[in-house]
Design an enzyme around this catalytic site. Structure first.
Site, mmCIF file in Angstrom:
data_model
loop_
_atom_site.group_PDB
_atom_site.id
_atom_site.type_symbol
_atom_site.label_atom_id
_atom_site.label_comp_id
_atom_site.label_asym_id
_atom_site.label_seq_id
_atom_site.Cartn_x
_atom_site.Cartn_y
_atom_site.Cartn_z
ATOM 1 N N ASP A 242 1.170 5.136 1.994
ATOM 2 C CA ASP A 242 0.531 5.885 3.364
ATOM 3 C C ASP A 242 -0.326 7.116 2.682
ATOM 4 O OD1 ASP A 242 1.906 4.036 4.739
ATOM 5 O OD2 ASP A 242 3.561 5.521 5.149
ATOM 6 N N ARG B 56 9.443 -9.562 14.675
ATOM 7 C CA ARG B 56 9.710 -8.225 14.098
ATOM 8 C C ARG B 56 8.809 -7.232 14.873
ATOM 9 N NH1 ARG B 56 8.278 -4.993 9.571
ATOM 10 N NH2 ARG B 56 9.821 -3.354 9.279
ATOM 11 N N HIS C 177 0.873 -1.280 0.071
ATOM 12 C CA HIS C 177 0.112 0.038 0.028
ATOM 13 C C HIS C 177 0.899 1.292 -0.236
ATOM 14 C CE1 HIS C 177 1.333 -0.290 4.032
ATOM 15 N NE2 HIS C 177 0.885 0.919 4.234
ATOM 16 N N HIS D 36 4.635 0.074 -0.613
ATOM 17 C CA HIS D 36 5.485 -0.497 0.300
ATOM 18 C C HIS D 36 4.858 -1.705 1.186
ATOM 19 C CE1 HIS D 36 3.723 2.592 2.814
ATOM 20 N NE2 HIS D 36 4.056 1.806 3.908
#
Length: 374
Positions: A232, A298, A230, A288
């Site tokens: 931002d 993570r 997507h 990204h």
């Protein structure tokens, strides 16, 4: 999400107990494009750009301009946010996601809610589930928001809030510095930067949202996805990621995913869609995603900057070439989110949907083609 037999809540999935990736979390098409290492020598085609704020002004400005125009993202070093604070932030995030499921579910994000615990907000547009947990809150109201997790307050609550407030204070100062750097990277003079700030009050009115992410280790990372690809929606985002890499940026010519290296103490900066509009497409938003790891958890934190809900975002006059018309019409953030929702459901580009019909800005058109999705 599917529910384990021991927890009677259909919104919770116990990642720790999973021995395989269920079909509900298996994503097709994850390997349509190769993944390349973005940690190569500076200047090589796939090396993620680095901007060091300790560099002389002109050098930093030039690096920001190249990175925002060619990548829509860069690694930010020399930013001055203390490393020990970043370590405390990461520790508090890990402790929060380690809370019992029943505690986290007290704060679950309801339909239409912007803040709370759960899957990423964009997950509602997809039939598949992501291999991650998240928590979103506004720094302006974090003590009230976080009482959902810690209704009796206590030491853990106080420690979490204190650390996040300290982090927010540092980041707000850094955001103002980076905004000025971005404006200078557009080629604006000192007088023009001052005029933009006086007219638009961008830095003064920018709002912040924090989204915490936990990507648990995954038994089959080739089938699962931590965060769907997507862009931002806001102005720009600071991403603090642990030393377990997982963030990938999409690049063309040839199409490929570039794995962002986990650089100690560095932030990843992503340009968002509304900044793409504000700069008339010169600084383009970046497509990204986040992938998961077989052996390691993570953690990441997204610090999102954008305009207040009522503000109209339109291309800066200074960003429109002489004799051209703006490439985009003016939109508010809520209006753009409505367009974005429609784009997600139809497979269209939200940026193209708010493009000014009369625009003949060829450079902006090229940038629109580079952005695959919003």
């Amino acid at each position: 999400m599917p529910t384990p037999s021991h927890l009677k809540n259909p919104l919770y999935f116990d990642f720790r107990a999973a021995r395989r990736v269920p079909e509900s979390h298996a994503w097709p098409g994850l390997h349509d494009h190769p993944v390349v290492d973005g940690g190569g020598e500076p200047g090589t085609p796939d090396a993620v750009p680095v901007v060091d704020l300790r560099d002389p002004g002109a050098a930093a400005v030039a690096r920001v301009a190249r990175a925002a125009e060619q990548w829509g993202a860069f690694l930010l070093t020399g930013h001055g946010v203390p490393a020990e604070l970043l370590a405390r932030v990461e520790d508090r995030i890990a402790c929060m996601f380690a809370l019992p499921a029943a505690d986290k579910m007290r704060a679950v994000r309801g339909p239409g809610d912007a803040c709370g615990y759960g899957s990423p907000p964009i997950s509602s547009f997809f039939s598949k589930c992501m291999w991650s947990e998240g928590y979103t809150f506004s720094p302006a109201s974090l003590r009230g928001d976080l009482r959902k997790l810690w209704p009796k307050a206590g030491d853990d609550y106080a420690s979490f809030c204190d650390v996040m407030e300290e982090f927010h204070k540092e980041m707000r100062v850094l955001a103002d510095k980076l905004l000025e750097l971005f404006l200078r990277a557009l080629g604006l003079t000192n007088e023009q930067v001052a005029a933009v700030e006086e007219e638009r009050r961008i830095g003064e009115t920018m709002t912040a949202t924090m989204h915490l992410n936990w990507y648990p280790r995954c038994p089959d990372p080739r089938r699962a996805l931590g965060l769907i690809a997507h862009t931002d929606s806001g102005f720009f985002t600071f991403v603090l990621q642990s030393l377990v890499p997982g963030l990938q940026l999409f690049r063309h010519g040839p199409d490929r995913w570039v794995a962002v290296p986990a650089v100690p103490g560095a932030f990843v900066v992503n340009v968002g869609d509304l900044f793409h509009i504000l700069t008339n497409g010169r600084f383009h938003s970046v497509y990204h995603r986040a992938v998961v790891n077989r052996n390691l958890d993570r953690i990441s934190l997204g610090y999102f900057l954008g305009p207040p809900p009522h503000a109209k975002v339109a291309p800066l006059r200074e960003a429109v070439p002489p004799g051209r018309t703006p490439a985009y019409r003016a939109v508010t953030w809520p209006e753009y989110m409505g367009v974005r929702k429609k784009a997600f459901t139809t497979g269209a580009s939200a940026l193209k949907m708010v493009a000014a019909a009369e625009s003949d800005d060829a450079d902006a058109a090229v940038h629109q083609q580079l952005v695959l999705s919003s």
